[in-house]
Design a protein around this motif. Structure first.
Motif: not given
Length: 600
Positions: A456-478
Motif C-alpha cells: 500500500a502507498s500514499i501520495v500527498l500533493m500540494d498545488i504550487d503557488s496557490f496563494k498567489t493564484i488567489n491573490d492575483t485572480f481572486g477566490h472564484a478562480y481559486g
C-alpha cells in the motif's frame, strides 16, 4: 419537496372526485341490497324455501315496560296490536334499553325433521332466552347469552346459538333479549350444513384480514424498536388494538379464552379495546402528519379528547356505569373517524407529503365503518355478512395504505440519512472525499492489507503557488483551480484508488495493492496531467504545477519496518515529510520517503 407539494396540490380535485364516486357506489350498493333483500311482511318461515338467512323481516317484536314478563304474558302481548313489524335483518333498539321480545314462526311440511341452527349474532348481549312452542305446547327452552359462563352455554360458540330439529307443523319461536350494551339483535336461521359452511368461510375471511393487519403491526413494532420513531410504534399498537377489538366484538376471543369474569365482562372488554385502538390511532395520525406544526388547535383537540373520554370511561368503570362508559366509547369511536378525516384535510391544506393517500384511506375506512354501523342498527343498509364485515375490510384497506405511507416515509428518511452522511463525508467544492470520508473508506482496506501483508502507498500533493493564484485572480478562480485539480485526479486515478481533498490546496491519494516504486510512477503521471491544466481568465491563462510526496511499502516493508508495524497515520506523515522536501527543493516534483529521509 416542492415537486411533492405540487403533486399533492394537483391531486386535490382527483381526491374529491374519487371520494364522491366511492360514496355514490356505496349508497347505490345499499339501495340495490335493500331492493333485493325485500321480503313480504309475513311472520312464518317455510323450511322448504328458507335454508339460510336472517329472518329479520319475519319477526314481530316489542319491549317490556317495567316488570319482567313470563312466556305466557309475552304471548298475550303478541296476540294484541302492541307489537312492531321488523323492517330489516337486524333489530336495533339502542344502548341501555328495556328487554325485547321477538317472535317468528317456522313451518315444516315434511314428515322428517329438519335440523336448523338458530343464532343471535351479537356476542355481547347479556341474557338471551328462546322458547320453542310446537302445536301450542312448549317443547324447548334455551338459556344463554354473554352473562352465562362459556362452558354452560347451549353451544360453545362465539354467538348465542343452538340447533333444533323442526318437526312437521308450525313452531313458534319466542326470543327474549336483555342487555345493558347496544341492543343490536341480528337473528340468523340456517340449516346445520349451511351454518357449518358459513363458519368455515368466515374463518378464512377473518383469518386473512387479521393476518394482514397482525403482520403489518409486528413489522412496524420491530421498526419502532430499532429506529425509535413514535409513529411506527403507535401504528403497531393501533393495528393490534383493532385486531383484538375485532376478535372481541365478533366473539372469537372468547372461544380461545373462555374465562368467566362476570356477566358484563364482554361489554367492558369491547369498549376497552375500542378505546385502545382509537387512542393509539389518533396519536399515530398526529405524529405521522405532524399536525402540531401547522394545525396546533386540532392537535390540542385530539390530545384532550384522548385524555378526557378515557378518564370518563375509567370513572364509569369505577362506579359500575356500563351504559355511561359505552356511550363515551361510541362517542370516541365516532370522533376517531371524524378527527382522522379532519387531520387529513388539514395536512392536505398544508401540502404535507402523503396527505392525499392518508385522506383517501380515512374516508374509505369511515364509509365502511358507517356501512357496518347502519347495518347493525338496521337503518338504510341491510344486515348481512358483507355489510357486517365492511368495517374489517375498510380498516384492512386503510391499514395497507397507511403502511404504504410509513414505508415511503421510512425510505425517504433513509435517503435523507444517506444524503446527509454523504455530505458529511464529501468536500462540497470538489466532490472528493473529505478527511472523514477518506478515513471511513480507507480504514477497512488498510486493515485488510496489513492483515494479509500486502502492499500500500500514499501520495500527498500540494498545488504550487496557490496563494498567489488567489491573490492575483481572486477566490472564484481559486475555487475553479481546486475543482479542475479534483477532476484531473479523478481522471487519472486507477480502479481502487481513493482520493480526497486533505485541506486547503492539499490532496491525497491512497493506492492499495501498490508498492512505493509503482506509486512514484502514478504520482508522476498525475503531476504531468496537472501541467496540462489551463484555466482562462479575462486577462490571462492560469497554468498549474504541484509538488508530490510519496510513502509506501516495498515487499511489505515501510522504511525498515514491516507494514504491520506501521499505522496508516504514520504512512501519511511519511508522505507529508516527502512533500515538504518537494516543496522546498524547487516544487513541481515527486519526492519519496525512504528510511527516515525524503529523496527525489
Amino acid at each position: 419537496m416542492s415537486d411533492l407539494s405540487n403533486v399533492v396540490a394537483n391531486n386535490r380535485i382527483s381526491l374529491f372526485n374519487i371520494t364522491i364516486l366511492l360514496a355514490l357506489f356505496l349508497v347505490s350498493t345499499a339501495i340495490v341490497l335493500l331492493l333485493f333483500s325485500h321480503t313480504a311482511n309475513a311472520n312464518t318461515i317455510d323450511t322448504s324455501e328458507f335454508k339460510d338467512g336472517a329472518p329479520g323481516k319475519y319477526i314481530v317484536y316489542f319491549q317490556e315496560d317495567n316488570a319482567k314478563l313470563s312466556l305466557t304474558q309475552a304471548q298475550q302481548v303478541f296476540l294484541s296490536n302492541q307489537v312492531k313489524q321488523a323492517s330489516s335483518n337486524s333489530i336495533s333498539l339502542g344502548i341501555g334499553t328495556a328487554p325485547a321480545w321477538l317472535k317468528f314462526s317456522v313451518k315444516h311440511a315434511d314428515s322428517s325433521a329438519a335440523l336448523y341452527r338458530l343464532s343471535v349474532e351479537t356476542p355481547w348481549l347479556d341474557h338471551i332466552d328462546t322458547w320453542l312452542v310446537h302445536d301450542g305446547a312448549l317443547i324447548k327452552h334455551v338459556n344463554g347469552g354473554d352473562a352465562i359462563p362459556f362452558q354452560q352455554r347451549p353451544m360453545q360458540y362465539r354467538f348465542y346459538a343452538f340447533e333444533h330439529a323442526f318437526e312437521q307443523g308450525i313452531t313458534d319461536v319466542y326470543i327474549r333479549v336483555e342487555s345493558l350494551g347496544p341492543m343490536a339483535i341480528p337473528v340468523r336461521l340456517s340449516t346445520s350444513e349451511k351454518a357449518i359452511k358459513r363458519d368455515i368461510a368466515a374463518g378464512y375471511q377473518y383469518g386473512v384480514l387479521w393476518g394482514i393487519m397482525s403482520a403489518l403491526a409486528l413489522y412496524n413494532l420491530v421498526l419502532f424498536i430499532f429506529i425509535r420513531q413514535k409513529e411506527y410504534g403507535l401504528y403497531g399498537l393501533y393495528l393490534i388494538g383493532f385486531v383484538l377489538n375485532s376478535l372481541s366484538y365478533t366473539g372469537h376471543i372468547h372461544t380461545v379464552i373462555p374465562i368467566d369474569a362476570g356477566p358484563y365482562f364482554q361489554d367492558w372488554l369491547d369498549i376497552t379495546l375500542m378505546l385502545t385502538y382509537s387512542v393509539a390511532g389518533l396519536h399515530f395520525a398526529r405524529y405521522l402528519l405532524n399536525t402540531r406544526a401547522y394545525a396546533p388547535s386540532l392537535d390540542n383537540a385530539v390530545k384532550w379528547i384522548t385524555i378526557i373520554i378515557p378518564t370518563g370511561m375509567l370513572l364509569g368503570f369505577a362506579t359500575a356505569q356500563l351504559v355511561f362508559s359505552t356511550i363515551l366509547a361510541f362517542i370516541l369511536n365516532c370522533g376517531f373517524v371524524t378527527l382522522f378525516i379532519a387531520m387529513g384535510l388539514s395536512a392536505l391544506k398544508a401540502q404535507k407529503p402523503f396527505a392525499v393517500i392518508f385522506l383517501f384511506s380515512s374516508v374509505t375506512a369511515a364509509l365502511c365503518i358507517t356501512v357496518s354501523t347502519l347495518a347493525v342498527a338496521g337503518f338504510l343498509v341491510p344486515y348481512n355478512d358483507y355489510t357486517f364485515k365492511a368495517i374489517e375490510v375498510g380498516m384492512a384497506f386503510e391499514a395497507i395504505l397507511l403502511a404504504v405511507i410509513l414505508a415511503r416515509q421510512f425510505r425517504m428518511a433513509k435517503l435523507d440519512k444517506m444524503i446527509a452522511e454523504s455530505y458529511a463525508r464529501t468536500d462540497v467544492l470538489t466532490r472528493l472525499n473529505n478527511r472523514r470520508g477518506f478515513s471511513q473508506v480507507t480504514e477497512p482496506i488498510w486493515n485488510n492489507i496489513v492483515r494479509e501483508k500486502r502492499e500500500a502507498s500514499i501520495v500527498l500533493m500540494d498545488i504550487d503557488s496557490f496563494k498567489t493564484i488567489n491573490d492575483t485572480f481572486g477566490h472564484a478562480y481559486g475555487d475553479e483551480v481546486l475543482t479542475e485539480v479534483a477532476k484531473c485526479i479523478k481522471a487519472t486515478a486507477r480502479e481502487g484508488d481513493v482520493s480526497a481533498r486533505w485541506g486547503g490546496e492539499e490532496f491525497i491519494i491512497f493506492l492499495p495493492e501498490t508498492s512505493q516504486s509503482k506509486a512514484i510512477i502514478q504520482a508522476e503521471r498525475v503531476r504531468k496531467a496537472f501541467e496540462n491544466i489551463r484555466i482562462n481568465t479575462q486577462t490571462d491563462t492560469i497554468t498549474l504545477t504541484a509538488s508530490f510526496g510519496v510513502a509506501g511499502s516495498e515487499n511489505g516493508i515501510v522504511g525498515t519496518k514491516p507494514i504491520g508495524d506501521v499505522a496508516q497515520e504514520q504512512l501519511i506523515n511519511f508522505a507529508d515529510m516527502a512533500l515538504y522536501t518537494a516543496k522546498h527543493s524547487g516544487k513541481n516534483q515527486v519526492c519519496v520517503f525512504s528510511d527516515g529521509s525524503s529523496n527525489h
